[in-house]
Design a protein around this motif. Structure first.
Motif, PDB file in Angstrom:
ATOM      1  N   LEU A   6      -3.816  -8.737   5.150  1.00 16.24           N
ATOM      2  CA  LEU A   6      -3.792  -7.440   5.812  1.00 16.24           C
ATOM      3  C   LEU A   6      -2.910  -6.241   6.379  1.00 16.24           C
ATOM      4  O   LEU A   6      -2.828  -5.535   6.418  1.00 16.24           O
ATOM      5  N   GLY A   7      -1.754  -7.319   5.992  1.00 15.85           N
ATOM      6  CA  GLY A   7      -0.703  -5.908   6.909  1.00 15.85           C
ATOM      7  C   GLY A   7       1.107  -6.964   6.860  1.00 15.85           C
ATOM      8  O   GLY A   7       0.928  -8.066   6.218  1.00 15.85           O
ATOM      9  N   THR A   8       1.442  -6.859   7.818  1.00 14.06           N
ATOM     10  CA  THR A   8       3.563  -7.569   7.819  1.00 14.06           C
ATOM     11  C   THR A   8       3.368  -7.710   8.976  1.00 14.06           C
ATOM     12  O   THR A   8       3.444  -7.646  10.093  1.00 14.06           O
ATOM     13  N   VAL A   9       3.937  -8.901   8.406  1.00 13.86           N
ATOM     14  CA  VAL A   9       4.455 -10.300   9.846  1.00 13.86           C
ATOM     15  C   VAL A   9       5.598 -10.169  10.112  1.00 13.86           C
ATOM     16  O   VAL A   9       6.562 -10.923   9.389  1.00 13.86           O
ATOM     17  N   ALA A  10       6.110  -9.444  10.717  1.00  8.55           N
ATOM     18  CA  ALA A  10       7.478  -9.959  11.263  1.00  8.55           C
ATOM     19  C   ALA A  10       7.634 -10.935  12.436  1.00  8.55           C
ATOM     20  O   ALA A  10       7.592 -10.603  13.527  1.00  8.55           O
ATOM     21  N   LEU A  11       9.104 -11.402  12.875  1.00 13.05           N
ATOM     22  CA  LEU A  11       9.319 -12.224  13.393  1.00 13.05           C
ATOM     23  C   LEU A  11      11.057 -12.251  13.950  1.00 13.05           C
ATOM     24  O   LEU A  11      12.047 -11.523  13.391  1.00 13.05           O
ATOM     25  N   PHE A  12      10.749 -12.275  15.236  1.00 13.47           N
ATOM     26  CA  PHE A  12      12.431 -11.870  15.616  1.00 13.47           C
ATOM     27  C   PHE A  12      12.673 -12.903  16.291  1.00 13.47           C
ATOM     28  O   PHE A  12      12.081 -13.985  17.256  1.00 13.47           O
ATOM     29  N   THR A  13      13.933 -14.202  16.400  1.00 12.93           N
ATOM     30  CA  THR A  13      14.367 -14.864  16.842  1.00 12.93           C
ATOM     31  C   THR A  13      15.772 -15.076  17.039  1.00 12.93           C
ATOM     32  O   THR A  13      16.136 -14.833  16.196  1.00 12.93           O
ATOM     33  N   ASP A  20      15.835 -22.416   7.261  1.00  9.24           N
ATOM     34  CA  ASP A  20      14.759 -22.295   8.159  1.00  9.24           C
ATOM     35  C   ASP A  20      13.658 -20.723   7.971  1.00  9.24           C
ATOM     36  O   ASP A  20      12.702 -20.792   8.405  1.00  9.24           O
ATOM     37  N   ARG A  21      14.575 -20.111   7.936  1.00  9.07           N
ATOM     38  CA  ARG A  21      14.551 -18.653   8.276  1.00  9.07           C
ATOM     39  C   ARG A  21      13.350 -18.363   6.666  1.00  9.07           C
ATOM     40  O   ARG A  21      12.720 -17.206   7.325  1.00  9.07           O
ATOM     41  N   ARG A  22      13.932 -19.276   5.704  1.00 10.62           N
ATOM     42  CA  ARG A  22      13.102 -19.025   4.976  1.00 10.62           C
ATOM     43  C   ARG A  22      12.059 -18.952   4.946  1.00 10.62           C
ATOM     44  O   ARG A  22      10.742 -18.697   3.905  1.00 10.62           O
ATOM     45  N   LEU A  23      11.125 -20.199   5.474  1.00 12.04           N
ATOM     46  CA  LEU A  23      10.806 -21.576   5.810  1.00 12.04           C
ATOM     47  C   LEU A  23       9.449 -20.088   6.400  1.00 12.04           C
ATOM     48  O   LEU A  23       8.439 -20.905   5.838  1.00 12.04           O
ATOM     49  N   THR A  24       9.451 -19.615   6.815  1.00 15.77           N
ATOM     50  CA  THR A  24       8.638 -19.007   8.058  1.00 15.77           C
ATOM     51  C   THR A  24       8.005 -18.533   7.136  1.00 15.77           C
ATOM     52  O   THR A  24       6.542 -17.982   7.528  1.00 15.77           O
ATOM     53  N   GLY A  25       8.527 -17.604   6.076  1.00 12.48           N
ATOM     54  CA  GLY A  25       7.206 -17.366   4.876  1.00 12.48           C
ATOM     55  C   GLY A  25       7.254 -15.506   5.286  1.00 12.48           C
ATOM     56  O   GLY A  25       5.838 -14.966   4.768  1.00 12.48           O
ATOM     57  N   VAL A  26       7.622 -15.499   6.940  1.00 15.15           N
ATOM     58  CA  VAL A  26       7.120 -13.627   6.827  1.00 15.15           C
ATOM     59  C   VAL A  26       8.417 -12.836   7.239  1.00 15.15           C
ATOM     60  O   VAL A  26       9.860 -13.687   6.342  1.00 15.15           O
ATOM     61  N   THR A  27       8.148 -12.037   7.233  1.00 22.25           N
ATOM     62  CA  THR A  27       9.688 -10.933   7.370  1.00 22.25           C
ATOM     63  C   THR A  27      10.409 -11.399   8.769  1.00 22.25           C
ATOM     64  O   THR A  27      10.062 -11.386   9.928  1.00 22.25           O
TER      65      THR A  27
END
Length: 63
Positions: A6-13, A20-27
Protein backbone atom coordinates in the motif's frame (compact mmCIF):
# COMPACT_ATOMS: atom_id res chain seq x y z
CA UNK A 1 3.76 -7.24 3.78
CA UNK A 2 0.49 -5.32 3.44
CA UNK A 3 2.10 -1.93 4.25
CA UNK A 4 4.64 -2.57 1.51
CA UNK A 5 1.83 -3.17 -1.01
CA UNK A 6 0.00 0.00 0.00
CA UNK A 7 2.89 2.40 0.48
CA UNK A 8 6.60 2.76 0.93
CA UNK A 9 8.44 1.52 3.97
CA UNK A 10 11.68 3.40 4.58
CA UNK A 11 14.22 2.47 7.24
CA UNK A 12 16.83 4.68 8.88
CA UNK A 13 19.43 2.81 10.88
CA UNK A 14 23.10 2.97 11.65
CA UNK A 15 23.21 -0.70 12.64
CA UNK A 16 23.19 -2.35 9.22
CA UNK A 17 25.61 -2.35 6.32
CA UNK A 18 26.07 -3.99 2.93
CA UNK A 19 24.15 -7.21 2.40
CA UNK A 20 22.24 -6.78 5.67
CA UNK A 21 20.73 -3.55 4.33
CA UNK A 22 19.59 -5.30 1.15
CA UNK A 23 18.01 -8.16 3.11
CA UNK A 24 15.51 -5.83 4.79
CA UNK A 25 13.43 -5.59 1.62
CA UNK A 26 12.60 -1.94 2.36
CA UNK A 27 13.95 1.38 1.15
CA UNK A 28 16.98 2.40 3.19
CA UNK A 29 17.36 6.12 3.91
CA UNK A 30 20.20 8.21 5.30
CA UNK A 31 18.17 11.33 6.16
CA UNK A 32 14.72 11.10 7.77
CA UNK A 33 13.74 14.73 7.10
CA UNK A 34 14.74 14.52 3.43
CA UNK A 35 12.81 11.25 3.00
CA UNK A 36 9.68 12.84 4.47
CA UNK A 37 10.09 15.89 2.22
CA UNK A 38 10.28 13.60 -0.85
CA UNK A 39 7.44 11.39 0.34
CA UNK A 40 4.73 14.04 0.57
CA UNK A 41 4.79 15.33 -3.02
CA UNK A 42 5.38 11.89 -4.55
CA UNK A 43 2.44 10.32 -2.68
CA UNK A 44 0.31 13.48 -2.69
CA UNK A 45 -0.51 12.66 0.92
CA UNK A 46 0.88 14.55 3.93
CA UNK A 47 0.25 11.61 6.29
CA UNK A 48 3.50 10.02 7.42
CA UNK A 49 4.00 7.34 10.08
CA UNK A 50 7.27 7.39 11.99
CA UNK A 51 7.98 4.41 14.20
CA UNK A 52 10.93 5.06 16.49
CA UNK A 53 12.80 2.20 18.11
CA UNK A 54 10.35 -0.53 18.81
CA UNK A 55 9.77 -4.23 18.75
CA UNK A 56 10.36 -4.26 15.01
CA UNK A 57 13.27 -6.43 14.03
CA UNK A 58 15.16 -7.25 10.88
CA UNK A 59 15.39 -10.99 10.56
CA UNK A 60 18.71 -12.40 9.55
CA UNK A 61 19.35 -15.90 8.29
CA UNK A 62 22.57 -17.40 9.61
CA UNK A 63 24.12 -20.59 8.31
Amino acid sequence: MKPMRLGTVALFTTGLAGDDRRLTGVTMIDDVAAAIERSIPSSRDPAVAVIPEGPYVVLRYAT
